[in-house]
Design an enzyme around this catalytic site. Structure first.
Site, PDB file in Angstrom:
ATOM      1  CB  SER A 160      -2.442 -81.958  49.040  1.00  0.00           C
ATOM      2  OG  SER A 160      -2.646 -81.738  50.423  1.00  0.00           O
ATOM      3  CE  LYS A 180      -6.222 -79.464  50.170  1.00  0.00           C
ATOM      4  NZ  LYS A 180      -6.999 -78.876  49.052  1.00  0.00           N
ATOM      5  CB  THR A 183       0.387 -71.574  42.427  1.00  0.00           C
ATOM      6  OG1 THR A 183       0.823 -71.584  43.796  1.00  0.00           O
ATOM      7  CG2 THR A 183      -0.131 -72.947  42.039  1.00  0.00           C
ATOM      8  CE1 TYR A 240      -4.168 -77.140  52.113  1.00  0.00           C
ATOM      9  CE2 TYR A 240      -3.168 -79.152  52.957  1.00  0.00           C
ATOM     10  CZ  TYR A 240      -3.420 -78.295  51.903  1.00  0.00           C
ATOM     11  OH  TYR A 240      -2.938 -78.594  50.643  1.00  0.00           O
ATOM     12  CG  ASP A 273     -19.107 -66.335  47.735  1.00  0.00           C
ATOM     13  OD1 ASP A 273     -18.491 -67.370  48.082  1.00  0.00           O
ATOM     14  OD2 ASP A 273     -19.335 -65.400  48.518  1.00  0.00           O
TER      15      ASP A 273
END
Length: 288
Positions: A156, A172, A203, A168, A73
Site C-alpha cells: 500500500s 509495507k 472489506t 505498518y 499459521d
C-alpha cells in the site's frame, strides 16, 4: 487446465476478495488462514468479524474457480512447508503466490504514537514481512524449476507515506523491497515478482473503520477498490508482454490496471500518487 494460485491470509478482508477474484478467472485457489469458525477475529469497534477459510474457498468455487481451504499459521515455518508440499502433492505446480497474510493489530488505526500502542503491534514484522519471505522462498523452489510463475505482494501507499504508524509502514516498505530484490535473483527464470499498492479496499474492517472514523474514511470508501480487482491486476501482469519489465517494480494497482485495460467492475479507480506518494524506482545496481 486451471492455473493454481495460493492466496495467504484469506479468511476475510483483502485476501478473501483476492481469492474470489482468482476464482472469477477460473483458477484453482488454495486459501490459507487460521480461522475454522467465525468469532475469533474482531473489528475496530469490537464486533465479531465473519469469515473462515472454508467459506472463502466456497466463494471461490461459486465464482467459477475451485477453492481449496488450507488451515495454516504463517508464523509457523513447519506449517508453511507442509502447505507447499501439499500443493505439490495435489497439483504438481504453482502458478501464483499472492502474499497477503498480515498481522492486524487491534490498535492499528488509533491516532496514537507508536510507544502508546501495545508492543505487540510489531508482530506485523513476523506475519506480514517475514512470512512473505518464507512463502516466497517455497514458491520459488517450485516455480523456478517449472520455468514460470508470479509472486505477488499486497502492499500500500504506507510503504511511502506515514500510515498507521512505523510498524505498518516498515512492513509495507519491506515487502516492496522483497519484490525488488527477488526480481534480481529470479531474472531469466520465467518467474516474476511484483508488489502491488492497493488503494482503499472494501472489506469488513474498512466498513467498520468508516463508521468508527467517518471524517477519515468517508471519502476513501466512496472510491474504494473491490479486492477482486487486485487478483485481476496480478493475472494481467502475468499475461502482459511486459511482465519481465514489470517484475521487481512496486506498482500502483489503479495505474497498471489502466495500462492493461483492466477495470474494477467496469470502473477505473483513482491513483493516490499525488496525495500519498510514489513507489521507489527500480534500481539497477547490484552488490554481492
Amino acid at each position: 487446465m486451471r492455473k493454481i494460485a495460493l492466496v495467504t491470509g484469506g479468511s476475510r478482508g483483502a485476501g478473501r476478495g483476492i481469492a474470489r477474484g482468482f476464482g472469477e478467472l477460473g483458477y484453482t485457489v488454495y486459501v490459507t488462514g487460521r480461522t475454522l469458525q467465525s468469532g475469533a477475529a474482531k473489528g475496530w469497534d469490537g464486533s465479531i468479524l465473519p469469515g473462515t477459510v472454508a467459506e472463502t474457498a466456497a466463494e471461490v468455487t461459486a465464482a467459477g474457480g475451485q477453492g481449496i481451504p488450507a488451515i495454516c499459521d504463517h508464523a509457523d515455518d513447519g506449517q508453511v512447508a507442509a502447505l507447499f508440499q501439499r500443493i505439490m502433492d495435489e497439483q504438481g505446480r504453482l502458478d501464483v503466490l499472492f502474499n497477503n497474510a498480515t498481522y492486524i493489530h487491534s490498535q492499528l488505526i488509533e491516532k496514537k504514537p507508536f510507544w502508546e500502542k501495545d508492543l505487540d503491534a510489531v508482530r506485523i514484522m513476523d506475519v506480514g514481512l517475514r512470512s512473505a519471505y518464507v512463502a516466497s522462498w517455497h514458491a520459488a523452489r517450485i516455480m523456478v524449476p517449472q520455468g514460470s510463475g508470479i509472486i505477488g505482494f499486497g502492499s500500500s501507499f504506507g510503504g511511502s507515506c506515514y500510515m498507521h504508524g512505523p510498524a505498518y509502514g516498515a512492513q509495507k516498505a519491506g515487502i516492496d523491497k522483497l519484490a525488488h530484490d527477488m526480481e534480481h535473483d529470479l531474472r531469466g527464470s520465467g518467474v516474476v515478482a511484483v508488489s502491488i499498492w492497493m488503494g482503499p479496499l472494501v472489506t469488513e474492517r474498512s466498513l467498520i473503520a468508516q463508521k468508527t472514523n467517518p471524517e477519515q474514511y468517508e471519502d476513501f470508501i466512496d472510491s474504494a477498490e473491490n479486492p477482486e480487482f487486485t487478483a485481476h491486476v496480478v493475472d494481467g501482469i502475468d499475461k502482459s508482454p511486459r511482465r519481465d519489465e514489470l517484475s521487481g517494480q512496486t506498482l500502483i494497482a489503479a495505474e497498471i490496471a489502466r495500462e492493461l485495460g483492466i477495470t474494477d467492475r467496469g470502473k477505473e479507480r483513482p491513483s493516490y500518487r499525488e496525495m500519498l506518494g510514489s513507489p521507489r524506482e527500480k534500481n539497477p545496481a547490484a552488490v554481492y
